[in-house]
Design a protein around this motif. Structure first.
Motif, PDB file in Angstrom:
ATOM      1  N   PRO A  27       0.834  -1.208   0.000  1.00 62.20           N
ATOM      2  CA  PRO A  27       0.000   0.000   0.000  1.00 62.20           C
ATOM      3  C   PRO A  27       0.870   1.260   0.000  1.00 62.20           C
ATOM      4  O   PRO A  27       1.821   1.382   0.777  1.00 62.20           O
ATOM      5  N   SER A  28       0.548   2.184  -0.893  1.00 59.44           N
ATOM      6  CA  SER A  28       1.305   3.428  -0.966  1.00 59.44           C
ATOM      7  C   SER A  28       0.942   4.324   0.207  1.00 59.44           C
ATOM      8  O   SER A  28      -0.220   4.413   0.606  1.00 59.44           O
ATOM      9  N   ASP A  29       1.939   4.988   0.775  1.00 61.34           N
ATOM     10  CA  ASP A  29       1.698   5.906   1.889  1.00 61.34           C
ATOM     11  C   ASP A  29       1.633   7.353   1.418  1.00 61.34           C
ATOM     12  O   ASP A  29       1.797   8.285   2.191  1.00 61.34           O
ATOM     13  N   SER A  30       1.417   7.557   0.096  1.00 61.11           N
ATOM     14  CA  SER A  30       1.303   8.913  -0.455  1.00 61.11           C
ATOM     15  C   SER A  30       0.174   8.937  -1.466  1.00 61.11           C
ATOM     16  O   SER A  30      -0.491   7.924  -1.715  1.00 61.11           O
ATOM     17  N   ALA A  31      -0.058  10.101  -2.059  1.00 65.93           N
ATOM     18  CA  ALA A  31      -1.120  10.238  -3.056  1.00 65.93           C
ATOM     19  C   ALA A  31      -0.742   9.587  -4.379  1.00 65.93           C
ATOM     20  O   ALA A  31      -1.599   9.385  -5.236  1.00 65.93           O
ATOM     21  N   MET A  32       0.545   9.249  -4.564  1.00 66.20           N
ATOM     22  CA  MET A  32       1.006   8.622  -5.797  1.00 66.20           C
ATOM     23  C   MET A  32       1.003   7.107  -5.652  1.00 66.20           C
ATOM     24  O   MET A  32       0.950   6.574  -4.550  1.00 66.20           O
ATOM     25  N   ALA A  33       1.082   6.441  -6.796  1.00 65.11           N
ATOM     26  CA  ALA A  33       1.159   4.980  -6.801  1.00 65.11           C
ATOM     27  C   ALA A  33       2.599   4.531  -6.604  1.00 65.11           C
ATOM     28  O   ALA A  33       3.124   3.694  -7.344  1.00 65.11           O
ATOM     29  N   LEU A  34       3.237   5.092  -5.586  1.00 64.53           N
ATOM     30  CA  LEU A  34       4.629   4.774  -5.270  1.00 64.53           C
ATOM     31  C   LEU A  34       4.850   5.034  -3.793  1.00 64.53           C
ATOM     32  O   LEU A  34       4.559   6.127  -3.299  1.00 64.53           O
ATOM     33  N   CYS A  35       5.355   4.036  -3.077  1.00 66.87           N
ATOM     34  CA  CYS A  35       5.572   4.202  -1.647  1.00 66.87           C
ATOM     35  C   CYS A  35       6.891   4.951  -1.404  1.00 66.87           C
ATOM     36  O   CYS A  35       7.759   5.021  -2.277  1.00 66.87           O
ATOM     37  N   THR A  36       7.042   5.475  -0.220  1.00 70.00           N
ATOM     38  CA  THR A  36       8.224   6.286   0.110  1.00 70.00           C
ATOM     39  C   THR A  36       9.523   5.495   0.012  1.00 70.00           C
ATOM     40  O   THR A  36      10.504   5.998  -0.541  1.00 70.00           O
ATOM     41  N   PRO A  37       9.619   4.260   0.521  1.00 72.04           N
ATOM     42  CA  PRO A  37      10.881   3.513   0.366  1.00 72.04           C
ATOM     43  C   PRO A  37      11.278   3.308  -1.096  1.00 72.04           C
ATOM     44  O   PRO A  37      12.453   3.445  -1.454  1.00 72.04           O
ATOM     45  N   CYS A  38      10.312   2.975  -1.961  1.00 76.45           N
ATOM     46  CA  CYS A  38      10.632   2.781  -3.382  1.00 76.45           C
ATOM     47  C   CYS A  38      11.033   4.099  -4.032  1.00 76.45           C
ATOM     48  O   CYS A  38      11.905   4.121  -4.910  1.00 76.45           O
ATOM     49  N   LEU A  39      10.409   5.189  -3.608  1.00 75.02           N
ATOM     50  CA  LEU A  39      10.776   6.497  -4.136  1.00 75.02           C
ATOM     51  C   LEU A  39      12.227   6.822  -3.814  1.00 75.02           C
ATOM     52  O   LEU A  39      12.994   7.293  -4.660  1.00 75.02           O
ATOM     53  N   HIS A  40      12.636   6.551  -2.584  1.00 75.15           N
ATOM     54  CA  HIS A  40      14.017   6.827  -2.172  1.00 75.15           C
ATOM     55  C   HIS A  40      15.017   5.926  -2.886  1.00 75.15           C
ATOM     56  O   HIS A  40      16.174   6.318  -3.086  1.00 75.15           O
ATOM     57  N   ASP A  41      14.585   4.716  -3.255  1.00 75.71           N
ATOM     58  CA  ASP A  41      15.499   3.759  -3.882  1.00 75.71           C
ATOM     59  C   ASP A  41      15.649   3.944  -5.392  1.00 75.71           C
ATOM     60  O   ASP A  41      16.408   3.213  -6.024  1.00 75.71           O
ATOM     61  N   LEU A  42      14.946   4.891  -5.967  1.00 77.19           N
ATOM     62  CA  LEU A  42      15.100   5.136  -7.404  1.00 77.19           C
ATOM     63  C   LEU A  42      16.523   5.621  -7.699  1.00 77.19           C
ATOM     64  O   LEU A  42      17.166   6.239  -6.840  1.00 77.19           O
ATOM     65  N   PRO A  43      17.040   5.353  -8.896  1.00 75.98           N
ATOM     66  CA  PRO A  43      18.427   5.736  -9.221  1.00 75.98           C
ATOM     67  C   PRO A  43      18.555   7.227  -9.521  1.00 75.98           C
ATOM     68  O   PRO A  43      18.755   7.639 -10.664  1.00 75.98           O
ATOM     69  N   TRP A  44      18.451   8.028  -8.471  1.00 74.05           N
ATOM     70  CA  TRP A  44      18.497   9.479  -8.644  1.00 74.05           C
ATOM     71  C   TRP A  44      19.853   9.898  -9.199  1.00 74.05           C
ATOM     72  O   TRP A  44      20.895   9.414  -8.772  1.00 74.05           O
ATOM     73  N   LEU A  45      19.826  10.791 -10.149  1.00 72.82           N
ATOM     74  CA  LEU A  45      21.036  11.261 -10.810  1.00 72.82           C
ATOM     75  C   LEU A  45      21.742  12.251  -9.894  1.00 72.82           C
ATOM     76  O   LEU A  45      21.211  13.307  -9.566  1.00 72.82           O
ATOM     77  N   GLY A  46      22.963  11.896  -9.460  1.00 71.14           N
ATOM     78  CA  GLY A  46      23.720  12.756  -8.562  1.00 71.14           C
ATOM     79  C   GLY A  46      24.657  13.661  -9.329  1.00 71.14           C
ATOM     80  O   GLY A  46      24.236  14.554 -10.065  1.00 71.14           O
ATOM     81  N   ALA A  47      25.970  13.454  -9.146  1.00 69.79           N
ATOM     82  CA  ALA A  47      26.968  14.261  -9.849  1.00 69.79           C
ATOM     83  C   ALA A  47      26.790  14.095 -11.351  1.00 69.79           C
ATOM     84  O   ALA A  47      26.698  12.974 -11.851  1.00 69.79           O
ATOM     85  N   GLN A  48      26.752  15.209 -12.050  1.00 71.35           N
ATOM     86  CA  GLN A  48      26.447  15.168 -13.480  1.00 71.35           C
ATOM     87  C   GLN A  48      27.032  16.384 -14.169  1.00 71.35           C
ATOM     88  O   GLN A  48      27.337  17.400 -13.534  1.00 71.35           O
ATOM     89  N   CYS A  49      27.167  16.291 -15.483  1.00 74.75           N
ATOM     90  CA  CYS A  49      27.575  17.436 -16.289  1.00 74.75           C
ATOM     91  C   CYS A  49      26.467  18.488 -16.229  1.00 74.75           C
ATOM     92  O   CYS A  49      25.292  18.155 -16.435  1.00 74.75           O
TER      93      CYS A  49
END
Length: 246
Positions: A27-49
């Motif tokens: 069950p998602s804990d937000s208004a989106m179809a994505l829970c907070t742990p999965c949101l944090h685990d996405l491959p967020w782009l860090g250091a970049q050009c």
């Protein structure tokens, strides 16, 4: 006069509906179809050009290609690396018509862009989706970039111009080709509609994944030659190397 029927049964309240997370099915804990742990685990782009958003080992530096041959576009905005699970979500949206995945990623990209606008990123005048050729559009049935631009436009309150740029030639896959070969493939692949009002405007190209950057480069050159003031690129993900399918 009673406009509503009188029923002594419980009323289903949609606002209290708990939708499952599209990634883990919990069950998602937000208004989106994505829970907070999965949101944090996405491959967020860090250091970049800061220009092409290529992933880099150290923040604050510009990649060698942008230093040697600055692209026609001003900046690429992408929240993620093209890595799991984003690569799977993009593929299922793009090739298997799993539109909820595309809608979810567009919503997250819109939130990311709102954050960047608050930080000072200039807002464009309108969004221009990267077009598909007629043959590929017939095969796929939809343009994923057009759908992303439509969802983003509503969220960001920006107009979308899907007819301004047309793809007149279908090009072979860019993967594994050198810069000169990629540019040759795309030299006459796009045309500008006669009624496209681009002069003096800040435009943002919308696509799913930026791989080599050759398509964005060709389109940015076309728009700038027609008088556009600035061209940025908004996409879901950036590859560290050319591995994403066209």
């Amino acid at each position: 006069m009673h406009c509503q029927p009188e029923r002594k049964i419980p009323v289903y309240i949609w606002l209290k509906n708990k939708q499952p997370c599209l990634l883990c099915d919990e069950p998602s804990d937000s208004a989106m179809a994505l829970c907070t742990p999965c949101l944090h685990d996405l491959p967020w782009l860090g250091a970049q050009c800061p220009v092409c958003a290529l992933p880099l080992p150290v923040a604050g530096s510009t990649c060698g290609q942008c230093l040697q041959r600055p692209p026609a576009f001003t900046k690429v905005i992408a929240p993620w690396r093209y890595d799991f699970p984003i690569d799977s979500l993009v593929s299922r949206f793009k090739h298997h018509e799993k539109w909820p995945f595309g809608r979810l990623m567009a919503e997250l990209l819109g939130q990311f862009l709102h954050y960047r606008f608050d930080e000072g990123l200039p807002r464009p005048d309108c969004l221009v989706p990267v077009p598909l050729s007629r043959r590929r559009l017939r095969q796929r049935g939809f343009n994923q970039a057009g759908m992303l631009a439509h969802w983003l436009g509503r969220q960001l309150q920006l107009p979308v111009e899907p007819q301004w740029v047309r793809r007149t030639q279908d090009t072979p896959a860019q993967q594994g080709l050198g810069a000169r070969a990629r540019q040759g493939n795309l030299r006459r692949a796009f045309t500008l509609a006669s009624d496209a009002q681009v002069r003096g405007r800040h435009l943002a190209l919308v696509d799913d994944v930026l791989t080599t950057g050759a398509t964005a480069q060709a389109l940015a050159r076309l728009l700038l030659a027609a008088g556009a003031r600035q061209v940025d690129v908004y996409c879901l993900a950036r590859t560290p190397r050319p591995k994403a399918p066209d």
